[in-house]
Design a protein around this motif. Structure first.
Motif, mmCIF file in Angstrom:
data_model
loop_
_atom_site.group_PDB
_atom_site.id
_atom_site.type_symbol
_atom_site.label_atom_id
_atom_site.label_comp_id
_atom_site.label_asym_id
_atom_site.label_seq_id
_atom_site.Cartn_x
_atom_site.Cartn_y
_atom_site.Cartn_z
ATOM 1 N N VAL A 24 5.989 -0.915 -2.101
ATOM 2 C CA VAL A 24 4.803 -1.242 -1.315
ATOM 3 C C VAL A 24 5.298 -1.595 0.078
ATOM 4 C CG1 VAL A 24 2.767 -2.694 -1.102
ATOM 5 C CG2 VAL A 24 3.675 -2.171 -3.370
ATOM 6 N N ALA A 25 4.864 -0.833 1.088
ATOM 7 C CA ALA A 25 5.311 -1.097 2.457
ATOM 8 C C ALA A 25 4.481 -2.229 3.057
ATOM 9 C CB ALA A 25 5.169 0.165 3.296
ATOM 10 N N VAL A 29 -1.821 -1.237 0.896
ATOM 11 C CA VAL A 29 -2.605 -1.706 -0.239
ATOM 12 C C VAL A 29 -2.428 -0.698 -1.369
ATOM 13 C CG1 VAL A 29 -4.907 -2.242 -1.111
ATOM 14 C CG2 VAL A 29 -4.292 -2.839 1.244
ATOM 15 N N VAL A 30 -1.869 -1.177 -2.474
ATOM 16 C CA VAL A 30 -1.616 -0.277 -3.604
ATOM 17 C C VAL A 30 -2.414 -0.751 -4.807
ATOM 18 C CG1 VAL A 30 0.135 0.576 -5.204
ATOM 19 C CG2 VAL A 30 0.691 0.317 -2.782
ATOM 20 N N VAL A 31 -3.162 0.151 -5.390
ATOM 21 C CA VAL A 31 -3.940 -0.189 -6.579
ATOM 22 C C VAL A 31 -3.231 0.372 -7.810
ATOM 23 C CG1 VAL A 31 -6.046 0.427 -7.834
ATOM 24 C CG2 VAL A 31 -6.202 -0.486 -5.509
ATOM 25 N N VAL A 32 -3.091 -0.475 -8.826
ATOM 26 C CA VAL A 32 -2.470 -0.047 -10.077
ATOM 27 C C VAL A 32 -3.554 0.001 -11.143
ATOM 28 C CG1 VAL A 32 -0.670 -0.516 -11.777
ATOM 29 C CG2 VAL A 32 -0.364 -1.271 -9.413
ATOM 30 N N CYS A 33 -3.709 1.160 -11.785
ATOM 31 C CA CYS A 33 -4.704 1.245 -12.840
ATOM 32 C C CYS A 33 -4.109 1.904 -14.080
ATOM 33 C CB CYS A 33 -5.943 1.995 -12.371
ATOM 34 S SG CYS A 33 -5.600 3.702 -11.906
ATOM 35 N N GLY A 34 -4.861 1.888 -15.129
ATOM 36 C CA GLY A 34 -4.376 2.460 -16.379
ATOM 37 C C GLY A 34 -5.037 1.770 -17.549
ATOM 38 N N MET A 189 -0.828 -5.711 -0.145
ATOM 39 C CA MET A 189 -1.456 -6.063 -1.417
ATOM 40 C C MET A 189 -1.079 -5.110 -2.533
ATOM 41 S SD MET A 189 -5.230 -6.918 0.157
ATOM 42 C CE MET A 189 -6.171 -7.049 -1.335
ATOM 43 N N MET A 190 -0.873 -5.679 -3.695
ATOM 44 C CA MET A 190 -0.736 -4.856 -4.892
ATOM 45 C C MET A 190 -1.772 -5.384 -5.874
ATOM 46 S SD MET A 190 2.728 -3.698 -6.722
ATOM 47 C CE MET A 190 2.792 -2.644 -8.143
ATOM 48 N N CYS A 191 -2.685 -4.497 -6.297
ATOM 49 C CA CYS A 191 -3.809 -4.945 -7.114
ATOM 50 C C CYS A 191 -3.873 -4.167 -8.410
ATOM 51 C CB CYS A 191 -5.139 -4.733 -6.396
ATOM 52 S SG CYS A 191 -5.149 -5.298 -4.704
ATOM 53 N N VAL A 192 -3.787 -4.879 -9.508
ATOM 54 C CA VAL A 192 -4.090 -4.260 -10.793
ATOM 55 C C VAL A 192 -5.594 -4.395 -10.966
ATOM 56 C CG1 VAL A 192 -3.844 -4.436 -13.285
ATOM 57 C CG2 VAL A 192 -1.871 -4.864 -11.807
ATOM 58 N N THR A 193 -6.298 -3.279 -10.986
ATOM 59 C CA THR A 193 -7.752 -3.358 -11.119
ATOM 60 C C THR A 193 -8.325 -2.035 -11.618
ATOM 61 O OG1 THR A 193 -9.816 -3.855 -9.959
ATOM 62 C CG2 THR A 193 -8.142 -2.709 -8.701
#
Lengths: 244, 227
Positions: A24-25, A29-34, A189-193
């Motif tokens: 993540v630079a 803003v990186v979103v993590v899903c799964g 930001m790194m967001c698991v959503t």
């Protein structure tokens, strides 16, 4: 800003994460899903060392999270984290929740910490709730306080672990609004959503995980715009959560 | 023939002596409770620690204390500790260390019981609270002292108070060291006046009344706390 290299983790024989690599630079803003159980929450918790890993390494702002020499407390104080179940401290007032870390960890004076805390509380629209206890607030309000608490430490990056999953539907937007604003200000930001609307609005990249592996790490426009190019697993997941 | 209780025993002079005994009993209870909670908290944290040697020590300590009768420990302390203290501190053999050795014995023993209550209390605080405190950058001591223990204690107060009531009753065991607590005093007066049964009955009633009302109070407190 955040570098995750070949990270693997297992509980006994159960493999939770397998060879995860991403970055993540600054300002990204990186979103993590799964699907649930895919390891996304575990992955985000490894970034500030809340979950130890067995293989690989993680760098936050150049500091190795897993090195025994690292002062983990110090590193954590610079990375804000917001949890699924808010995790405000129920025995303290909202103001105390907002100042505890500032005073005890950063060594700020009580007045300075309170001023900063109240300013942030105002920013998330809850100025009038300062003297209440977390139990007296709705879920959405608690989560906004939790975001303010994380921001009170002047973090260099923010981690969100399913911040809206425990909320009633009508409260999700008040929390997302705060997050969108934060993203637009350039917070890393790194967001698991699972909130794909949020991802579409502010994410730069989307990571898709399944069974402990990162299957996709794709720029947002590509991820949502070119669905045909996605892995079968991601397509299946997207079709399930996007169409209702 | 119905037993006739000799009410003349309950006179001012005797009550004064009994009162002094009660002070000793309460002193032991209070010291035992306070030291027990502090040392018990430390034992509980050791038990939950990831450092093996600490957790083994704590487990061993608690197991030993819970596996031997308190009255025996009191006797050991009565026989060993005064001599030890006299040697270490160079006191004359005449100095009375019965109180000190009783206080130490009760404190150490009570800590073992409290630590089990406190351990359960700590484990009852959701794991997310630990994560949240750690994520703010607090070190272990701060996490425990500022976040986990305050919540754990709030849940534990009724249990700890109940333990305190049991402790209060157990203080009567100091009679083995001839320490003049409430029970000891009552017994002495009974022996002196040849009315042992009366005095022991009276002492029993007093213990019952105090413990009954104390536990009623705890129950009410518990109800209030859980609403």
């Amino acid at each position: 800003m955040i570098e995750i290299n070949n990270v693997s983790k297992h509980y006994g024989a159960f493999q939770v994460l397998t060879d995860c690599t991403t970055q993540v630079a600054k300002g990204e803003v990186v979103v993590v899903c799964g699907p649930s159980g895919s390891g996304k929450s575990t992955l985000i918790k490894t970034i500030n060392g809340l979950e130890p890993i067995q293989k690989g390494d993680i760098l936050v702002n150049g500091t190795a999270v897993c090195s025994p020499k690292t002062n983990l407390s110090r590193l954590r104080s610079k990375v804000g984290m917001v949890f699924q179940h808010f995790e405000l401290f129920p025995h303290l007032t909202i103001t105390q929740n907002l100042t505890l870390g500032q005073i005890k960890v950063l060594g700020r004076g009580k007045d300075e910490a309170t001023e900063k805390g109240l300013k942030l509380l105002d920013r998330v629209g809850l100025k009038t709730q300062a003297d209440k206890y977390p139990g007296q607030l709705s879920g959405g309000q608690q989560q906004r306080v939790a975001i303010a608490r994380a921001l009170s430490m002047d973090p260099i990056a923010m981690l969100f672990d399913e911040p809206t999953s425990a909320l009633d539907p009508e409260m999700i937007n008040e929390v997302l609004d705060v997050m969108v604003e934060l993203a637009r200000e350039g917070m890393t930001m790194m967001c698991v959503t699972h909130e794909m609307g949020f991802a579409k609005k502010v994410a730069h990249r989307v990571i898709f995980m399944d069974q402990g592996r990162i299957l996709e790490d794709t720029p947002k426009d590509e991820f949502f715009g070119n669905v045909e190019q996605r892995t079968d697993r991601a397509k299946q997941f997207l079709s399930r959560i996007l169409h209702h | 023939m119905a037993y006739e209780f000799d009410f003349s025993l309950i006179n001012a002079a005797n009550l004064k002596v009994l009162g002094e005994g009660m002070v000793v009993s309460l002193e032991i209870t209070l010291t035992g409770a306070i030291v027990g909670i502090v040392w018990g908290s430390i034992l509980a944290m050791m038990r939950l620690s990831s450092i093996r040697s600490l957790s083994w020590f704590s487990e061993g300590y608690v197991t030993v204390c819970r596996s031997i009768p308190l009255v025996m420990v009191l006797l050991w302390f009565f026989l060993i500790v005064p001599q030890l203290l006299q040697n270490v501190l160079g006191l004359s053999a005449a100095s009375d260390l019965r109180m000190t050795s009783s206080l130490i014995a009760f404190s150490l023993f009570e800590a073992a019981y409290c630590s089990e209550i406190i351990r359960a209390g700590i484990q009852g605080v959701p794991r997310g609270q630990l994560f949240a405190a750690q994520a703010l950058g607090m070190h272990y001591g701060q996490v425990m002292l500022l976040v986990i223990l305050p919540q754990a204690f709030r849940n534990m107060v009724p249990l700890l108070l109940m333990q305190g009531i049991i402790l209060f009753q157990d203080t009567s065991l100091v009679y083995v060291s001839a320490l003049a607590d409430f029970f000891g005093r009552a017994y002495d007066i009974g022996e002196r006046d040849g009315r042992t049964v009366d005095m022991l009955l009276f002492a029993g009633v007093v213990y019952f009344v105090i413990c009954f009302f104390a536990s009623q109070l705890v129950r009410r407190l518990h109800k209030k706390a859980s609403t």
